[in-house]
Design a protein around this motif. Structure first.
Motif, PDB file in Angstrom:
ATOM      1  N   VAL A  53       0.833  -1.372   0.283  1.00 29.87           N
ATOM      2  CA  VAL A  53       0.059  -0.034  -0.038  1.00 29.87           C
ATOM      3  C   VAL A  53       0.867   1.470  -0.395  1.00 29.87           C
ATOM      4  CG1 VAL A  53      -1.407   1.590   1.386  1.00 29.87           C
ATOM      5  CG2 VAL A  53      -2.170  -1.313   1.143  1.00 29.87           C
ATOM      6  N   LYS A  54       2.014   1.415   0.257  1.00 34.01           N
ATOM      7  CA  LYS A  54       2.615   2.578   0.860  1.00 34.01           C
ATOM      8  C   LYS A  54       3.309   2.452  -0.746  1.00 34.01           C
ATOM      9  CE  LYS A  54       3.774   2.502   6.030  1.00 34.01           C
ATOM     10  NZ  LYS A  54       4.489   2.572   7.160  1.00 34.01           N
ATOM     11  N   ALA A  55       3.814   1.805  -0.433  1.00 33.67           N
ATOM     12  CA  ALA A  55       4.283   1.632  -2.076  1.00 33.67           C
ATOM     13  C   ALA A  55       3.441   1.642  -3.481  1.00 33.67           C
ATOM     14  CB  ALA A  55       5.061   0.339  -2.826  1.00 33.67           C
ATOM     15  N   ASN A  56       2.619   1.578  -3.821  1.00 33.00           N
ATOM     16  CA  ASN A  56       1.163   2.034  -4.946  1.00 33.00           C
ATOM     17  C   ASN A  56       1.399   3.040  -3.898  1.00 33.00           C
ATOM     18  OD1 ASN A  56       1.579  -0.787  -5.717  1.00 33.00           O
ATOM     19  ND2 ASN A  56      -0.543  -0.874  -4.177  1.00 33.00           N
ATOM     20  N   GLU A  57       1.159   3.936  -3.122  1.00 36.52           N
ATOM     21  CA  GLU A  57       0.935   5.797  -2.670  1.00 36.52           C
ATOM     22  C   GLU A  57       2.555   6.288  -2.932  1.00 36.52           C
ATOM     23  OE1 GLU A  57      -0.886   8.961  -1.352  1.00 36.52           O
ATOM     24  OE2 GLU A  57      -1.884   7.030  -1.927  1.00 36.52           O
ATOM     25  N   PHE A  58       3.397   5.713  -2.435  1.00 37.27           N
ATOM     26  CA  PHE A  58       4.409   6.290  -3.566  1.00 37.27           C
ATOM     27  C   PHE A  58       4.648   6.866  -4.416  1.00 37.27           C
ATOM     28  CE2 PHE A  58       8.570   6.129  -4.761  1.00 37.27           C
ATOM     29  CZ  PHE A  58       9.429   7.169  -4.492  1.00 37.27           C
ATOM     30  N   LEU A  59       4.100   5.603  -5.841  1.00 40.55           N
ATOM     31  CA  LEU A  59       3.973   5.389  -6.616  1.00 40.55           C
ATOM     32  C   LEU A  59       3.277   6.663  -7.471  1.00 40.55           C
ATOM     33  CD1 LEU A  59       4.920   4.237  -9.642  1.00 40.55           C
ATOM     34  CD2 LEU A  59       3.516   2.777  -9.267  1.00 40.55           C
ATOM     35  N   ARG A  60       2.022   6.565  -6.913  1.00 39.34           N
ATOM     36  CA  ARG A  60       0.817   7.086  -7.295  1.00 39.34           C
ATOM     37  C   ARG A  60       1.563   8.986  -7.098  1.00 39.34           C
ATOM     38  NH1 ARG A  60      -3.086  10.672  -5.594  1.00 39.34           N
ATOM     39  NH2 ARG A  60      -2.150  10.054  -3.264  1.00 39.34           N
ATOM     40  N   THR A  80      21.345   1.039  -1.391  1.00 35.70           N
ATOM     41  CA  THR A  80      21.198   2.802  -1.598  1.00 35.70           C
ATOM     42  C   THR A  80      20.420   3.295  -0.848  1.00 35.70           C
ATOM     43  OG1 THR A  80      19.259   3.114  -3.096  1.00 35.70           O
ATOM     44  CG2 THR A  80      21.753   2.635  -4.435  1.00 35.70           C
ATOM     45  N   GLY A  81      19.384   2.824   0.102  1.00 38.79           N
ATOM     46  CA  GLY A  81      19.026   3.341   0.591  1.00 38.79           C
ATOM     47  C   GLY A  81      17.614   4.307   0.363  1.00 38.79           C
ATOM     48  N   ARG A  82      17.712   4.583  -1.191  1.00 46.13           N
ATOM     49  CA  ARG A  82      16.559   4.690  -2.091  1.00 46.13           C
ATOM     50  C   ARG A  82      14.921   4.748  -2.154  1.00 46.13           C
ATOM     51  NH1 ARG A  82      20.837   6.640  -7.018  1.00 46.13           N
ATOM     52  NH2 ARG A  82      21.552   8.393  -5.695  1.00 46.13           N
ATOM     53  N   ARG A  83      14.214   5.318  -1.651  1.00 41.50           N
ATOM     54  CA  ARG A  83      12.815   4.021  -1.967  1.00 41.50           C
ATOM     55  C   ARG A  83      12.570   4.016  -3.160  1.00 41.50           C
ATOM     56  NH1 ARG A  83      12.267   8.604   1.191  1.00 41.50           N
ATOM     57  NH2 ARG A  83      11.140  10.388  -0.318  1.00 41.50           N
ATOM     58  N   CYS A  90       8.797   1.894 -17.015  1.00 43.42           N
ATOM     59  CA  CYS A  90       9.881   1.921 -16.350  1.00 43.42           C
ATOM     60  C   CYS A  90       9.511   0.630 -15.662  1.00 43.42           C
ATOM     61  CB  CYS A  90       9.435   3.303 -15.633  1.00 43.42           C
ATOM     62  SG  CYS A  90       9.843   5.174 -16.661  1.00 43.42           S
ATOM     63  N   ASP A  91      11.054   0.694 -15.023  1.00 42.70           N
ATOM     64  CA  ASP A  91      10.617  -0.690 -13.996  1.00 42.70           C
ATOM     65  C   ASP A  91      10.039  -0.420 -12.431  1.00 42.70           C
ATOM     66  OD1 ASP A  91      11.769  -3.004 -16.000  1.00 42.70           O
ATOM     67  OD2 ASP A  91      13.572  -2.244 -15.576  1.00 42.70           O
ATOM     68  N   ALA A  92      11.157   0.996 -12.393  1.00 49.81           N
ATOM     69  CA  ALA A  92      10.259   1.433 -11.217  1.00 49.81           C
ATOM     70  C   ALA A  92      10.695   2.727 -11.066  1.00 49.81           C
ATOM     71  CB  ALA A  92      10.953   0.179 -10.065  1.00 49.81           C
ATOM     72  N   MET A  93      10.598   3.272  -9.984  1.00 53.61           N
ATOM     73  CA  MET A  93      10.170   5.504  -9.750  1.00 53.61           C
ATOM     74  C   MET A  93      11.225   5.080  -8.720  1.00 53.61           C
ATOM     75  SD  MET A  93       9.161   6.360 -12.212  1.00 53.61           S
ATOM     76  CE  MET A  93       8.809   8.363 -12.335  1.00 53.61           C
ATOM     77  N   LEU A  94      12.040   5.726  -8.164  1.00 54.09           N
ATOM     78  CA  LEU A  94      12.970   5.991  -7.096  1.00 54.09           C
ATOM     79  C   LEU A  94      12.176   7.557  -6.285  1.00 54.09           C
ATOM     80  CD1 LEU A  94      16.195   5.336  -9.065  1.00 54.09           C
ATOM     81  CD2 LEU A  94      15.032   3.900  -6.693  1.00 54.09           C
ATOM     82  N   ALA A  95      13.017   7.692  -5.393  1.00 49.40           N
ATOM     83  CA  ALA A  95      12.687   8.649  -4.142  1.00 49.40           C
ATOM     84  C   ALA A  95      14.043   8.781  -3.561  1.00 49.40           C
ATOM     85  CB  ALA A  95      11.555   8.939  -3.819  1.00 49.40           C
ATOM     86  N   ASP A  96      15.114   9.884  -3.615  1.00 52.22           N
ATOM     87  CA  ASP A  96      16.311  10.205  -2.328  1.00 52.22           C
ATOM     88  C   ASP A  96      15.835  11.432  -2.130  1.00 52.22           C
ATOM     89  OD1 ASP A  96      18.798  10.985  -1.809  1.00 52.22           O
ATOM     90  OD2 ASP A  96      19.090   9.487  -3.139  1.00 52.22           O
ATOM     91  N   ASP A  97      16.282  11.623  -1.073  1.00 51.57           N
ATOM     92  CA  ASP A  97      15.651  13.606  -0.171  1.00 51.57           C
ATOM     93  C   ASP A  97      16.770  13.952  -0.981  1.00 51.57           C
ATOM     94  OD1 ASP A  97      13.981  11.661   1.215  1.00 51.57           O
ATOM     95  OD2 ASP A  97      15.099  11.170   3.552  1.00 51.57           O
ATOM     96  N   ALA A  98      18.593  13.214  -1.187  1.00 53.81           N
ATOM     97  CA  ALA A  98      18.710  14.289  -1.746  1.00 53.81           C
ATOM     98  C   ALA A  98      18.750  14.306  -3.204  1.00 53.81           C
ATOM     99  CB  ALA A  98      20.328  14.416  -1.430  1.00 53.81           C
ATOM    100  N   ARG A  99      18.205  14.459  -3.817  1.00 57.33           N
ATOM    101  CA  ARG A  99      17.459  14.323  -4.889  1.00 57.33           C
ATOM    102  C   ARG A  99      16.414  15.437  -5.852  1.00 57.33           C
ATOM    103  NH1 ARG A  99      21.773  11.989  -9.497  1.00 57.33           N
ATOM    104  NH2 ARG A  99      22.744  10.741  -8.349  1.00 57.33           N
TER     105      ARG A  99
END
Length: 192
Positions: free
Chosen positions: A6-13, A112-115, A138-147
């Motif tokens: 659920v958290k991954a789906n919300e992040f992707l959305r 990497t510690g990235r989401r 795309c295979d996946a999307m990423l999030a990184d607080d430093a980016r």
């Protein structure tokens, strides 16, 4: 559905709702269109493959540049026009590549510690704003607080001999594939 899913789906959305920026001086951009408007999902693999044939995808880009070890420009032509019977020997390695995307992506997250957010629809396509003939899955999307903003993760499950080409950096054909995805999605960074 698990809480993690659920958290991954919300992040992707939320990631797909981010705006594409066009520079207007000083590195700042104005918001113009949402990526979700260009995100298409398909009920099955056949419909997805039909839609992929309507554009140049990220696996086509290195082939058109003569950089792919799998096919060349003529192979892309035949794929789009369906003038040759499909090579069914590819089905096995394609199956394992897709089956192992999630575990490889999870390992990438650990290292990497990235989401990492995986698409909820296995068959999806994004079209480039202003150039709908350019597409990416795309295979996946990423999030990184430093980016700044989301990124794209291109996941590869390669054999031993291809893996030897990764000693210093990813092979050029895979770098081109990721660059194509960045161009189509409007994301500014990614990982392989």
């Amino acid at each position: 559905m698990t809480e993690h899913t659920v958290k991954a789906n919300e992040f992707l959305r939320l990631t797909l709702r981010r705006f594409v920026h066009h520079p207007e001086g000083g590195g700042r951009g104005r918001m113009t269109t949402e990526l979700t408007e260009r995100f298409e999902t398909f009920a099955d693999e056949g419909d997805w493959l039909t839609a992929r044939r309507t554009g140049i995808g990220s696996t086509d880009a290195p082939a058109l540049l003569g950089l792919s070890s799998y096919k060349g420009p003529l192979g892309v032509y035949h794929d789009k026009r369906q003038t040759l019977a499909p090579d069914l020997s590819e089905r096995e390695w394609l199956f394992w590549g897709r089956a192992l995307e999630r575990p490889i992506g999870e390992r990438y997250r650990t290292e990497t510690g990235r989401r990492v957010a995986f698409p909820t629809a296995p068959y999806h396509l994004v079209r480039m704003e202003g150039h709908p003939e350019l597409v990416a899955s795309c295979d996946a999307m990423l999030a990184d607080d430093a980016r700044s903003g989301p990124g794209v993760l291109e996941i590869k499950n390669v054999g031993f001999y291809v893996g030897l080409d990764w000693e210093e950096e990813a092979p050029l054909q895979f770098q081109v594939q990721l660059q194509h995805q960045l161009m189509v999605t409007g994301c500014r960074w990614g990982g392989l």
